[in-house]
Design an enzyme around this catalytic site. Structure first.
Site, PDB file in Angstrom:
ATOM      1  NE  ARG A 276       0.673  -1.098   6.789  1.00 58.20           N
ATOM      2  CZ  ARG A 276       1.150  -1.325   8.243  1.00 58.20           C
ATOM      3  NH1 ARG A 276       2.094  -1.979   8.510  1.00 58.20           N
ATOM      4  NH2 ARG A 276       0.653  -0.432   9.055  1.00 58.20           N
TER       5      ARG A 276
ATOM      6  N   GLY B  67     -14.094  24.771  -3.489  1.00 56.22           N
ATOM      7  CA  GLY B  67     -12.595  24.504  -3.552  1.00 56.22           C
ATOM      8  C   GLY B  67     -12.807  23.059  -4.221  1.00 56.22           C
ATOM      9  CB  ALA B  68     -11.816  21.569  -7.007  1.00 55.37           C
ATOM     10  N   GLY B  69      -9.722  20.920  -3.956  1.00 53.35           N
ATOM     11  CA  GLY B  69      -8.235  20.075  -3.765  1.00 53.35           C
ATOM     12  C   GLY B  69      -8.434  18.665  -3.210  1.00 53.35           C
TER      13      GLY B  69
ATOM     14  CB  ILE C 251     -12.957  19.629  -1.736  1.00 56.39           C
ATOM     15  CG1 ILE C 251     -12.804  21.111  -0.959  1.00 56.39           C
ATOM     16  CG2 ILE C 251     -14.216  19.654  -2.496  1.00 56.39           C
ATOM     17  CD1 ILE C 251     -14.063  21.421  -0.091  1.00 56.39           C
TER      18      ILE C 251
ATOM     19  N   PRO D 178     -10.097   2.091   8.616  1.00 54.89           N
ATOM     20  CG  PRO D 178     -12.285   2.689   7.457  1.00 54.89           C
ATOM     21  CD  PRO D 178     -11.047   3.401   8.274  1.00 54.89           C
TER      22      PRO D 178
ATOM     23  CD  GLN E 238      -4.963  -0.411   1.623  1.00 58.26           C
ATOM     24  OE1 GLN E 238      -4.552  -0.547   2.714  1.00 58.26           O
ATOM     25  NE2 GLN E 238      -5.060   0.510   0.684  1.00 58.26           N
TER      26      GLN E 238
ATOM     27  CB  THR F 237      -0.834  -0.073   1.386  1.00 55.36           C
ATOM     28  OG1 THR F 237       0.009   0.345   2.237  1.00 55.36           O
ATOM     29  CG2 THR F 237      -1.616  -1.190   1.470  1.00 55.36           C
ATOM     30  CB  CYS F 238      -0.041   4.655  -0.396  1.00 56.39           C
ATOM     31  SG  CYS F 238      -1.202   5.023   1.022  1.00 56.39           S
TER      32      CYS F 238
END
Length: 440
Positions: free
Chosen positions: A52, A199-201, A204, A120, A125, A49-50
């Site tokens: 581990r 916003g659109a970051g 958000i 969760p 994963q 995963t990002c």
């Protein structure tokens, strides 16, 4: 069983290192193939995963004396498969064996080892990693080992129990989730609400996904650049109606919104008290929630003076998060107790499985002894020897040979002071006079 987990995670390695040891599906298949070819393990599961990358390896043939060299061999291969110098990677690697490895897997699946305590997503994963390996080994006609498969199934059941019996995942511990939780507390249900997101970051986007997951009726996104908002809508890929507004059209969205959540990088206030008053009148003073996640703030703090508005800032959310994190920390203690209990249960099952095989071997040996002595007795009788003498010799030798191994075991238990084993042996023999404690 010898079980080994080796890997890196957010606690031991930087993002740069974690990126280098991540597994694509193609690389995962190559790794599992090499693990088989090099006899590093009979079965393995790769979790990537990002935050581990971990490899769970199971090998029945590794003796306690070989564990250290086996661990080193696996670690060096891990560096080679990622084309990294071992000296560089070794500083970030961690290892767990046997019961510690099983306990670690359960902690990971339950979210106790996550960047955000109790999150969760990691359970899904872990399940995905297990099913990927399971499918791979089926294709090679060498199924995943029964012991490793049982461990992962036990882990999934443990994670479900932790979620059911503790509050480890109940409280919001991210800004995005906390904002959505506020809306759910004030309005009870999101199904009939119109929500305006400013916003659109990334924040958000997370808020959007939480809201859509809980069935919000209508979503509106206001952003400085329309293209960025359209890209976000495309990423969300949902059936819920989503309207896009420019920042100079904010009032139009505000007039319809039951909930407003704002997170931009604007240096100026975007929603003034006057704008909120206008929306309040058009909405006929129905309750309205405004959550300002931005720093600097997007919403004029004086909107809190309006009677029908609920106003929260990022500081308010951080206080909520701190309180909720404390609740999760308390829940994690109970979660660890459950994990320890389930881990011990798994290893008790493993002992029974191993000793069941031992019993089969013992019975096979006893049968071989019986056949050997019976053939010898039959030959003696055929030579005309006395029946009584032959039977007496047969019974004597059979008894001696059958009690030889148990006798040696009892002597070994007496030398080591294994009173529990001797009592179990005594009870199994149903002795008329059980051993007293001082006899042991």
């Amino acid at each position: 069983m010898t079980l080994l987990v080796l890997g890196v995670n957010h606690k031991t390695a930087t993002v740069a290192v974690r990126e280098k040891v991540a597994f694509s599906d193609e690389k995962r298949a190559l790794a599992l193939s090499q693990i088989q070819d090099k006899n590093l393990a009979e079965s393995a599961v790769i979790l990537s995963t990002c935050n581990r990358t971990e490899i769970y390896l199971h090998h029945r043939q590794i003796s306690p004396q070989e564990c250290a060299s086996w661990q080193q061999k696996c670690a060096e291969w891990f560096a080679v498969v990622h084309q990294l110098p071992y000296a560089e990677l070794s500083q970030s690697l961690y290892f767990h064996q046997n019961q510690a490895a099983a306990n670690h897997l359960m902690r990971v699946a339950c979210g106790l080892d996550s960047l955000i305590l109790g999150e969760p997503q990691i359970l899904g994963q872990v399940k995905q990693a297990f099913h990927w390996s399971e499918a791979y080994y089926q294709q090679t006609n060498a199924p995943l080992s029964g012991e490793l498969s049982r461990l992962f199934q036990k882990t999934f059941a443990t994670a479900k129990r932790v979620r059911t019996e503790t509050d480890i995942g109940e409280s919001a511990v991210s800004v995005a989730y906390a904002a959505c939780s506020l809306a759910r507390q004030i309005f009870e249900s999101l199904n009939e609400l119109n929500v305006l997101l400013v916003g659109a970051g990334e924040t958000i986007e997370l808020v959007s996904r939480h809201l859509l997951r809980h069935g919000v009726r209508k979503l509106m996104i206001a952003n400085r650049t329309r293209t960025r908002a359209e890209q976000l809508v495309s990423k969300l890929a949902c059936d819920t109606p989503i309207e896009i507004y420019a920042l100079d059209e904010l009032q139009l969205g505000l007039n319809q919104a039951d909930v407003v959540i704002s997170s931009t990088g604007s240096p100026d206030v975007l929603i003034t008290k006057a704008m909120a008053q206008t929306a309040e009148k058009i909405r006929q003073f129905k309750p309205m929630l405004l959550v300002d996640i931005a720093v600097p703030r997007d919403i004029d703090e004086t909107v809190a003076e309006l009677d029908s508005l609920y106003h929260y800032t990022v500081d308010d959310l951080q206080n909520i998060i701190a309180h909720n994190l404390n609740r999760r920390e308390q829940a994690s203690v109970e979660a660890q107790r459950i994990i320890d209990e389930e881990c011990n249960d798994f290893f008790e099952w493993l002992k029974v499985r191993q000793f069941a095989n031992l019993i089969r071997i013992y019975r096979d040996d006893a049968e071989a002894i019986r056949r050997e002595l019976l053939e010898k007795a039959q030959h003696q009788l055929a030579q005309g020897e006395s029946v009584d003498a032959v039977l007496d010799e047969l019974s004597y030798k059979l008894t001696n040979k059958l009690i030889h191994a148990p006798t040696r075991s009892m002597q070994a238990m007496m030398k080591s002071g294994n009173a529990e084993g001797l009592h179990a042996f005594s009870n199994a023999l149903q002795l008329k006079h059980p051993l007293e404690q001082d006899e042991l």
